[in-house]
Design a protein around this motif. Structure first.
Motif, mmCIF file in Angstrom:
data_model
loop_
_atom_site.group_PDB
_atom_site.id
_atom_site.type_symbol
_atom_site.label_atom_id
_atom_site.label_comp_id
_atom_site.label_asym_id
_atom_site.label_seq_id
_atom_site.Cartn_x
_atom_site.Cartn_y
_atom_site.Cartn_z
ATOM 1 N N LYS A 184 0.834 -1.205 0.000
ATOM 2 C CA LYS A 184 0.000 0.000 0.000
ATOM 3 C C LYS A 184 0.866 1.250 0.000
ATOM 4 O O LYS A 184 0.628 2.194 -0.756
ATOM 5 N N LYS A 185 1.893 1.260 0.861
ATOM 6 C CA LYS A 185 2.793 2.412 0.928
ATOM 7 C C LYS A 185 3.540 2.600 -0.384
ATOM 8 O O LYS A 185 3.684 3.725 -0.873
ATOM 9 N N ASP A 186 4.011 1.497 -0.967
ATOM 10 C CA ASP A 186 4.721 1.583 -2.241
ATOM 11 C C ASP A 186 3.819 2.116 -3.352
ATOM 12 O O ASP A 186 4.244 2.939 -4.165
ATOM 13 N N ILE A 187 2.584 1.666 -3.374
ATOM 14 C CA ILE A 187 1.644 2.137 -4.400
ATOM 15 C C ILE A 187 1.352 3.622 -4.220
ATOM 16 O O ILE A 187 1.302 4.379 -5.199
ATOM 17 N N GLN A 188 1.186 4.059 -2.977
ATOM 18 C CA GLN A 188 0.959 5.487 -2.734
ATOM 19 C C GLN A 188 2.158 6.308 -3.188
ATOM 20 O O GLN A 188 2.000 7.378 -3.790
ATOM 21 N N THR A 189 3.358 5.824 -2.919
ATOM 22 C CA THR A 189 4.570 6.521 -3.362
ATOM 23 C C THR A 189 4.626 6.584 -4.879
ATOM 24 O O THR A 189 4.936 7.632 -5.453
ATOM 25 N N LEU A 190 4.300 5.472 -5.541
ATOM 26 C CA LEU A 190 4.310 5.459 -7.002
ATOM 27 C C LEU A 190 3.282 6.430 -7.574
ATOM 28 O O LEU A 190 3.567 7.141 -8.535
ATOM 29 N N TYR A 191 2.084 6.460 -7.002
ATOM 30 C CA TYR A 191 1.070 7.403 -7.486
ATOM 31 C C TYR A 191 1.536 8.842 -7.316
ATOM 32 O O TYR A 191 1.344 9.674 -8.194
ATOM 33 N N ARG A 192 2.157 9.131 -6.168
ATOM 34 C CA ARG A 192 2.637 10.487 -5.917
ATOM 35 C C ARG A 192 3.724 10.861 -6.933
ATOM 36 O O ARG A 192 3.702 11.939 -7.503
ATOM 37 N N LYS A 193 4.658 9.942 -7.191
ATOM 38 C CA LYS A 193 5.728 10.221 -8.148
ATOM 39 C C LYS A 193 5.211 10.245 -9.578
ATOM 40 O O LYS A 193 5.649 11.055 -10.394
ATOM 41 N N PHE A 194 4.287 9.346 -9.871
ATOM 42 C CA PHE A 194 3.754 9.281 -11.228
ATOM 43 C C PHE A 194 2.983 10.548 -11.582
ATOM 44 O O PHE A 194 2.960 10.957 -12.729
ATOM 45 N N GLY A 195 2.347 11.164 -10.589
ATOM 46 C CA GLY A 195 1.605 12.404 -10.842
ATOM 47 C C GLY A 195 2.491 13.531 -11.309
ATOM 48 O O GLY A 195 2.067 14.431 -12.037
ATOM 49 N N ARG A 196 3.781 13.490 -10.910
ATOM 50 C CA ARG A 196 4.713 14.541 -11.314
ATOM 51 C C ARG A 196 5.515 14.175 -12.557
ATOM 52 O O ARG A 196 6.268 14.991 -13.068
#
Length: 169
Positions: A82-94
């Motif tokens: 879950k934490k990894d996916i949230q990090t990926l979404y945050r990075k992917f947004g930028r």
């Protein structure tokens, strides 16, 4: 029929046939209840034998502890995922997700459409436009910043087209 015991308790005229019928009905009901309980017990016994499946108490305890450890491992893995996916979404947004490119001839005497405008935008339509103009004297490149799909500097026709392609308009 007059019985002494029944007479002494005040039921001297009571017909015992009713008593026997009542007792018979009660025995019949109890027999049915016993049969129902035996069927339930048989089902439970079969389920228990299937559950145990040739295991003794120690091996069953090992299996239960193993399942508990597996469950604990899955929970920790799920939290990490879950934490990894949230990090990926945050990075992917930028990250740049939208691309638009338009090739063109900057000068009519040049051939081959060597000039281009390239728009690179993130999820929120922020990014830049890279414009490269090719001429006989050389190649000149410049950028224009894009914020929320808009540019503070006026855009050329090819830059507008590249931006529209990137924004999927």
């Amino acid at each position: 029929m007059n019985y002494n015991l029944l007479s002494e308790i005040g039921l001297g005229n009571f017909d015992l046939t009713y008593l026997f019928i009542g007792m018979f009905v009660l025995i019949l009901i109890l027999g049915i209840m016993i049969i129902v309980q035996l069927v339930k017990f048989d089902k439970l016994s079969k389920r228990y034998k299937k559950f145990m499946g040739g295991k003794n108490a120690k091996s069953l305890e090992k299996d239960i502890v193993g399942l508990y450890e597996d469950n604990k491992f899955l929970k920790t893995s799920m939290e990490k995922n879950k934490k990894d996916i949230q990090t990926l979404y945050r990075k992917f947004g930028r990250a740049f997700q939208k691309v638009g490119i338009v090739k063109y001839d900057a000068f009519s005497q040049m051939g081959g459409q060597l000039s281009f405008s390239l728009a690179l935008l993130d999820e929120n339509d922020n990014g830049f436009i890279l414009n490269s103009v090719h001429s006989t004297e050389g190649c000149y490149s410049y950028t224009k910043e894009i914020k929320n799909g808009l540019c503070d500097i006026s855009l050329g026709e090819e830059e507008k087209q590249a931006l529209d392609i990137a924004m999927d308009l």
